[in-house]
Design a protein around this motif. Structure first.
Motif, PDB file in Angstrom:
ATOM      1  N   ARG A 170       0.720  -1.355  -0.201  1.00  0.00           N
ATOM      2  CA  ARG A 170       0.081  -0.059  -0.174  1.00  0.00           C
ATOM      3  C   ARG A 170       0.936   1.270   0.022  1.00  0.00           C
ATOM      4  NH1 ARG A 170      -3.969   2.070   4.778  1.00  0.00           N
ATOM      5  NH2 ARG A 170      -4.953   3.802   3.681  1.00  0.00           N
ATOM      6  N   PHE A 171       1.799   1.463   1.024  1.00  0.00           N
ATOM      7  CA  PHE A 171       2.425   2.594   1.127  1.00  0.00           C
ATOM      8  C   PHE A 171       3.723   2.385   2.078  1.00  0.00           C
ATOM      9  CE2 PHE A 171       3.554   6.984   2.299  1.00  0.00           C
ATOM     10  CZ  PHE A 171       3.291   7.891   1.220  1.00  0.00           C
ATOM     11  N   VAL A 172       5.106   2.684   1.420  1.00  0.00           N
ATOM     12  CA  VAL A 172       6.016   2.500   2.267  1.00  0.00           C
ATOM     13  C   VAL A 172       5.964   3.132   3.676  1.00  0.00           C
ATOM     14  CG1 VAL A 172       8.722   3.353   2.329  1.00  0.00           C
ATOM     15  CG2 VAL A 172       7.960   2.097   0.470  1.00  0.00           C
ATOM     16  N   GLY A 173       6.445   2.442   4.678  1.00  0.00           N
ATOM     17  CA  GLY A 173       6.428   2.942   6.020  1.00  0.00           C
ATOM     18  C   GLY A 173       5.039   2.924   6.898  1.00  0.00           C
ATOM     19  N   LEU A 174       4.218   2.347   6.204  1.00  0.00           N
ATOM     20  CA  LEU A 174       3.008   2.012   7.028  1.00  0.00           C
ATOM     21  C   LEU A 174       3.263   0.753   7.863  1.00  0.00           C
ATOM     22  CD1 LEU A 174      -0.049   2.448   4.674  1.00  0.00           C
ATOM     23  CD2 LEU A 174       0.363   3.711   6.718  1.00  0.00           C
ATOM     24  N   PRO A 175       2.674   0.519   9.013  1.00  0.00           N
ATOM     25  CA  PRO A 175       2.893  -0.689   9.787  1.00  0.00           C
ATOM     26  C   PRO A 175       2.639  -1.720   9.090  1.00  0.00           C
ATOM     27  CG  PRO A 175       1.739   0.989  10.857  1.00  0.00           C
ATOM     28  CD  PRO A 175       1.600   1.509   9.502  1.00  0.00           C
ATOM     29  N   GLY A 176       3.823  -2.833   9.130  1.00  0.00           N
ATOM     30  CA  GLY A 176       3.735  -3.905   8.463  1.00  0.00           C
ATOM     31  C   GLY A 176       3.910  -3.901   6.867  1.00  0.00           C
ATOM     32  N   ALA A 214       0.927   8.732   6.987  1.00  0.00           N
ATOM     33  CA  ALA A 214       2.043   8.212   6.491  1.00  0.00           C
ATOM     34  C   ALA A 214       2.796   9.251   5.424  1.00  0.00           C
ATOM     35  CB  ALA A 214       2.187   6.843   5.972  1.00  0.00           C
ATOM     36  N   GLY A 215       4.173   9.137   5.601  1.00  0.00           N
ATOM     37  CA  GLY A 215       4.749   9.816   4.606  1.00  0.00           C
ATOM     38  C   GLY A 215       6.282   9.447   4.722  1.00  0.00           C
ATOM     39  N   PHE A 216       7.115   9.679   3.639  1.00  0.00           N
ATOM     40  CA  PHE A 216       8.526   9.488   3.670  1.00  0.00           C
ATOM     41  C   PHE A 216       9.173  10.376   2.582  1.00  0.00           C
ATOM     42  CE2 PHE A 216       9.255   6.728   0.132  1.00  0.00           C
ATOM     43  CZ  PHE A 216       8.035   6.272  -0.480  1.00  0.00           C
TER      44      PHE A 216
ATOM     45  N   LEU B 127       6.923  12.015  -0.113  1.00  0.00           N
ATOM     46  CA  LEU B 127       5.569  11.381  -0.693  1.00  0.00           C
ATOM     47  C   LEU B 127       4.719  11.333   0.313  1.00  0.00           C
ATOM     48  CD1 LEU B 127       3.983  10.231  -3.190  1.00  0.00           C
ATOM     49  CD2 LEU B 127       5.250   7.976  -2.420  1.00  0.00           C
ATOM     50  N   VAL B 128       3.653  11.821   0.368  1.00  0.00           N
ATOM     51  CA  VAL B 128       2.625  11.927   1.516  1.00  0.00           C
ATOM     52  C   VAL B 128       1.247  10.941   1.205  1.00  0.00           C
ATOM     53  CG1 VAL B 128       1.202  13.153   3.096  1.00  0.00           C
ATOM     54  CG2 VAL B 128       3.235  13.974   2.249  1.00  0.00           C
ATOM     55  N   LEU B 129       0.734   9.923   1.991  1.00  0.00           N
ATOM     56  CA  LEU B 129      -0.194   9.463   1.923  1.00  0.00           C
ATOM     57  C   LEU B 129      -1.587  10.156   2.086  1.00  0.00           C
ATOM     58  CD1 LEU B 129      -1.759   6.475   1.331  1.00  0.00           C
ATOM     59  CD2 LEU B 129      -1.699   6.085   3.490  1.00  0.00           C
ATOM     60  N   LEU B 130      -2.462  10.125   1.210  1.00  0.00           N
ATOM     61  CA  LEU B 130      -3.762  10.764   1.428  1.00  0.00           C
ATOM     62  C   LEU B 130      -4.758   9.564   1.660  1.00  0.00           C
ATOM     63  CD1 LEU B 130      -3.595  13.353  -1.394  1.00  0.00           C
ATOM     64  CD2 LEU B 130      -2.732  13.680   1.015  1.00  0.00           C
ATOM     65  N   PRO B 131      -5.202   9.076   3.100  1.00  0.00           N
ATOM     66  CA  PRO B 131      -5.739   8.038   3.041  1.00  0.00           C
ATOM     67  C   PRO B 131      -7.226   8.095   2.951  1.00  0.00           C
ATOM     68  CG  PRO B 131      -5.285   8.708   5.219  1.00  0.00           C
ATOM     69  CD  PRO B 131      -4.539   9.826   4.192  1.00  0.00           C
ATOM     70  N   ALA B 132      -7.710   6.770   2.252  1.00  0.00           N
ATOM     71  CA  ALA B 132      -9.224   6.913   1.694  1.00  0.00           C
ATOM     72  C   ALA B 132     -10.117   7.192   2.956  1.00  0.00           C
ATOM     73  CB  ALA B 132      -9.590   5.562   1.356  1.00  0.00           C
TER      74      ALA B 132
END
Lengths: 338, 166
Positions: A170-176, A214-216, B127-132
């Motif tokens: 899903r996205f680098v750095g998220l848990p798991g 999250a962000g990296f 790079l920033v996640l914009l969560p659903a």
């Protein structure tokens, strides 16, 4: 007679395991056979033989190409090691060809293709890579960063050839999910990106929302890539996948698209030589500088040249079955017209 | 010997291009430059610079505070120039979230009521996640350029003839 598209579509799938010889008494390398193909190497060259012809490649170029083919799991579509030899991913089976996408071979009827179950071919190529890669040669590294593959057999570099791509779900750095790169997890800054800012974004999650934001630093992440021309996956939005990669010297293969992909040049510069997927006839030269964006249509092959290590965002569509929709003409090779 | 990694910006970019060597059309490559696009765009306009079926990458010229948006699928924001804060709110009114079949983000009338989820401070390359399901707002601290990984929706603007080499 050259094989027609219909004949290639109906090729039987070969499932038999490959065969390995004893090490050569002089140079120490094994010979590998799978189906009707035989692969041998000496101190300088790889020799590929099939019932219709023999092909010779510089061994370093061959190993760099094979490394990508194996690491990418045969990738999307065509992996042309050069203008003659390569593989086509059918997702479950893989075609190995000699001259099948070269107009000269087609015209003379000396092209040849066999289809293998992907697992048995992968096992053959992995074993070949392990045997033919000497200590001190890393086929993933830029030429200025590694030694030579030439000469008689001298140990191995299994640590390099077994490198695993980093694929976020899903996205680098998220848990798991896939981790951020750092010195601590064995990803130091590459010499060519010593000036890249290493700060990370400040993520402030309120109580109860920890792990949801999250962000990296993608540029830091790429500055710490230990390999070239080998995309990772850092974010997935439904079927949209960001596959950034660091590039230096020459992409060892001509990648033939079975779907549209996009390039976003994030730093420095890459020149792409683009040719017809089926005939290898030159089509264009695309020069991309920082901030440039270009589509690679679904009917071309391309090879990149990066004079300095650069950051490229490869953008892919992971929708299953896309290759068939393009092959059948349901989808046009260019994603927008104006 | 020192190395210099070259990045671009609206005020400083060099554009490459397509040279045709066979029987083809440069338009097939949809070649553009994100800094040129952002330089010619209105603030917060979302120009599609890459499209792959329904998926898009959209270029945003970021200046000041953006409207609030919400989306029923994840998006990501890659900052290619400048610095920004991204604020997140979990809307109290679950009806603000677009229906499942709605693709792309939806602009909200204003800041929604709800629980503050937090914020992310980002600079170039982040790079920033914009969560659903989270409402979000960009606050650009200077002229900035954002690439949005999303799906084509109401806010997406296609200007291929204006932005691409032909």
């Amino acid at each position: 007679m050259a094989a027609t598209a219909e004949q290639i579509n109906e090729l039987p799938v070969l499932t038999g395991a490959h065969r390995e010889s004893e090490p050569h008494p002089t140079n120490g390398y094994k010979r590998f056979e799978i189906g009707s193909f035989t692969f041998t190497r000496d101190e300088y060259f790889t020799r590929i033989q099939c019932p219709t012809s023999t092909h010779v490649m510089d061994v370093e170029n061959f190993l760099r190409s094979l490394m990508r083919d194996v690491a990418w799991g045969f990738f999307y579509g065509w992996v042309n090691f050069d203008e003659v030899f390569g593989t086509v991913n059918n997702y479950g089976t893989v075609d190995v060809f000699m001259g099948a996408y070269n107009q000269g071979y087609k015209d003379s009827g000396t092209d040849f293709t066999e289809r293998f179950e992907a697992g048995v071919l992968l096992a053959c190529f992995r074993s070949l890579l392990s045997d033919w890669t000497n200590a001190g040669f890393d086929p993933f590294a830029a030429p200025l960063e590694t030694g030579s593959a030439r000469g008689p057999k001298n140990g191995n570099n299994d640590e390099a050839v077994n490198f695993q791509r980093e694929l976020a779900e899903r996205f680098v750095g998220l848990p798991g999910d896939s981790p951020i790169r750092s010195d601590e997890n064995g990803r130091p800054v590459n010499r060519q990106f010593a000036d890249v800012d290493q700060s990370e974004p400040e993520v402030h999650a309120e109580p109860g929302f920890e792990g949801q934001l999250a962000g990296f630093n993608l540029f830091r992440y790429l500055s710490r890539s230990p390999v070239t021309w080998n995309p990772s996956i850092v974010s997935v939005v439904r079927s949209s996948a960001y596959c950034p990669t660091s590039e230096e010297h020459i992409l060892p293969v001509d990648h033939g698209n079975d779907r549209v992909e996009w390039f976003i040049q994030m730093s420095d510069e890459i020149t792409w030589k683009v040719a017809d997927k089926n005939t290898a006839a030159p089509m264009s030269v695309v020069t991309m500088k920082a901030g440039d964006v270009a589509c690679m249509p679904a009917d071309i092959r391309h090879r990149g040249f990066s004079p300095k290590r650069s950051m490229l965002l490869v953008w892919e569509n992971l929708t299953p079955g896309l290759e068939k929709r393009y092959a059948d003409g349901e989808l046009p090779p260019v994603p927008a017209t104006f | 010997m020192s190395v210099t990694t070259v990045f671009g910006s609206i005020d400083s970019f060099k554009k490459g291009g397509v040279e045709i060597t066979g029987n083809e059309d440069a338009r097939d490559y949809l070649f553009s430059n994100m800094f040129e696009v952002a330089g010619n765009a209105a603030p917060w306009e979302r120009t599609v610079i890459a499209k792959n079926l329904e998926n898009t990458i959209e270029c945003i010229r970021a200046e000041g505070d953006s409207p609030w948006y919400i989306c029923n699928h994840d998006e990501t924001a890659l900052l290619m120039q400048g610095s920004m804060e991204v604020r997140f709110i979990q809307p109290a009114d679950s009806g603000l979230a677009p229906p499942e079949e709605k693709q792309g983000s939806v602009k909200l009338a204003g800041q929604p009521e709800g629980r503050a989820m937090g914020h992310v401070n980002a600079t170039r390359g982040h790079l920033v996640l914009l969560p659903a399901g989270a409402a979000y707002q960009f606050r650009a601290q200077e002229l900035s350029v954002i690439l949005l990984q999303t799906i084509q929706g109401d806010e997406s603007v296609e200007n291929w003839a204006e932005i691409c080499q032909h």
